[in-house]
Design an enzyme around this catalytic site. Structure first.
Site, short mmCIF file in Angstrom:
data_model
loop_
_atom_site.label_atom_id
_atom_site.label_comp_id
_atom_site.label_asym_id
_atom_site.label_seq_id
_atom_site.Cartn_x
_atom_site.Cartn_y
_atom_site.Cartn_z
N GLU A 258 8.58 38.18 23.40
CA GLU A 258 8.64 36.92 24.15
C GLU A 258 8.50 37.15 25.66
O GLU A 258 9.49 37.41 26.34
CB GLU A 258 9.95 36.17 23.87
N LYS B 52 5.73 35.27 21.15
CA LYS B 52 6.40 34.00 21.51
C LYS B 52 6.18 33.75 23.00
O LYS B 52 6.99 34.18 23.82
CB LYS B 52 7.90 34.08 21.18
C1 5MM Z 1 17.71 29.60 22.65
O1 5MM Z 1 17.60 30.23 23.90
C2 5MM Z 1 17.20 31.59 23.87
C3 5MM Z 1 18.23 32.49 24.45
O2 5MM Z 1 18.34 32.28 25.82
P1 5MM Z 1 19.52 32.98 26.67
O3 5MM Z 1 19.53 34.44 26.33
O4 5MM Z 1 19.14 32.68 28.09
O5 5MM Z 1 20.78 32.31 26.29
C4 5MM Z 1 15.83 31.72 24.56
O6 5MM Z 1 15.35 33.03 24.57
C5 5MM Z 1 14.88 30.86 23.80
O7 5MM Z 1 14.67 31.43 22.53
C6 5MM Z 1 13.56 30.74 24.53
O8 5MM Z 1 13.73 30.51 25.89
C7 5MM Z 1 12.83 29.56 23.94
O9 5MM Z 1 13.68 28.45 23.93
P2 5MM Z 1 13.14 27.09 24.51
O10 5MM Z 1 14.37 26.22 24.66
O11 5MM Z 1 12.48 27.40 25.81
O12 5MM Z 1 12.19 26.60 23.45
#
Ligand code: 5MM
Length: 337
Positions: free
Chosen positions: A178, A220
């Site tokens: 990602e 991702k």
């Molecule tokens: C769900 O959030 C994931 C974990 O984030 P943190 O480590 O900052 O708590 C994050 O990696 C998420 O999987 C990605 O940003 C994609 O989520 P979104 O909300 O952008 O679809």
């Protein structure tokens, strides 16, 4: 089963038309932030109750093929005592785990960030696998400014992603790679396109150097979008820009690209995914979703931390999962909302 067969088996279960991934791997600070607007205190029990609600949603496996969990969730149980990874398994959903340990500044590259967590990763993966995880996720974050990401930033982040992915594959765990170029800022869509192309170019160069099997990973990424403080773009423009960049830099061997939502609203993220699939059929990869906020925002609003709202909250999740499943097939229409 050989490691190669294990990886292939997981990919086959995760990469399916009409399905995508639910990102439910919010770290403690992030879940606390998500609970705050609905006045729910973040405790081990509220986090367990919320994740159990998500995973026990009836029929979720029709549209969701994998769930990314936070480490704590892997050891938690549903109300009836079933371990949460097993709840997913029973729904035909592959359990996964976020393995990075968060981010901080990258010395030598002001404004760029770097993610931590490679030390001891191999040992941690063995334990996660014992508890049911079959895939992992690692996020590198790239803010856009006039001078970021720097070349050093791009290369250092790419190296981390590649080293993580190689360790995962050696342990029979499918890596989700990602690289997230952030939406924050007033940059235009062309700047996001340029940065995303450079970032992905460096990521695939590093994956190649580290011998990562492209057939056994999932990408991702962000979609190519204007910054939050710039003018809005229509789904067709976003789809065109996104596909143009990805065709230049993502090898056809990668089975699936599962976009993050990155701050797009739930309906916006669905419309944009649909435009990508409806406007650009016959790409070499499955083009799907791995949304966190865009799947969960309506669920949190419906739940409000109250057990009596469970069924309504689950309906909200199933609705977004179903609509994004349709968008994966290019069959979504706003009237379905
Ligand atoms: C769900 O959030 C994931 C974990 O984030 P943190 O480590 O900052 O708590 C994050 O990696 C998420 O999987 C990605 O940003 C994609 O989520 P979104 O909300 O952008 O679809």
């Amino acid at each position: 089963m050989s490691t190669q067969n294990e990886l292939q088996d997981t990919i086959s279960r995760m990469v399916q038309p009409g399905k995508g991934i639910l990102a439910a791997d919010e770290s403690l600070p992030t879940i606390t932030k998500r609970f705050k607007p609905i006045n729910v205190e973040s405790t081990e029990e509220t986090r367990r109750a919320y994740r159990a609600l998500l995973f026990t949603t009836p029929e979720l496996g029709q549209y969701i093929s994998g769930v990314i969990e936070f480490e704590e969730t892997l050891g938690q149980q549903a109300d009836d005592g079933t371990p949460l990874p097993q709840v997913l398994d029973k729904q035909g959903i592959v359990p996964g785990i976020k393995v990075d340990k968060g981010k901080g500044p990258l010395p030598g590259a002001p404004g760029d960030l770097i993610t931590y967590g490679l030390d001891g990763l191999a040992e941690r993966l063995v334990g996660y696998k014992e508890r049911g995880a079959r895939f992992a996720k690692w996020r590198e974050v790239y803010p856009i400014t006039t001078h970021n990401p720097t070349r050093l930033g791009r290369r250092a982040n790419a190296e981390m992603l590649a080293r993580y992915a190689a360790v995962c594959q050696a342990h029979g765990i499918v890596p989700i790679v990602e690289p997230e170029v952030l939406m924050d800022g007033d940059h235009d869509i062309d700047r996001c396109a340029l940065v995303t192309e450079q970032v992905l170019h460096d990521v695939f160069h590093a994956l190649h150097l580290h011998g990562v099997s492209l057939e056994h990973m999932i990408l991702k990424p962000n979609m190519v979008l204007p910054g939050k403080d710039c003018r809005r773009a229509e789904p067709a423009e976003i789809a065109d820009a996104t596909i143009r960049v990805f065709r230049r830099v993502v090898p056809a061997a990668v089975p699936s690209i599962n976009f993050l939502s990155g701050g797009q609203g739930p309906e916006e993220a669905t419309a944009n995914l649909n435009a990508i699939n409806a406007g650009h059929p016959d790409q070499p990869w499955l083009l799907s979703f791995s949304y966190g906020r865009a799947l969960q925002q309506p669920v949190l609003q419906a739940w409000e931390g109250k057990a009596e709202n469970t069924a309504t909250a689950q309906q909200a999740l199933l609705k977004r999962a179903r609509l994004n499943g349709a968008a994966q097939l290019g069959q979504y229409d706003a009237v379905m909302e």
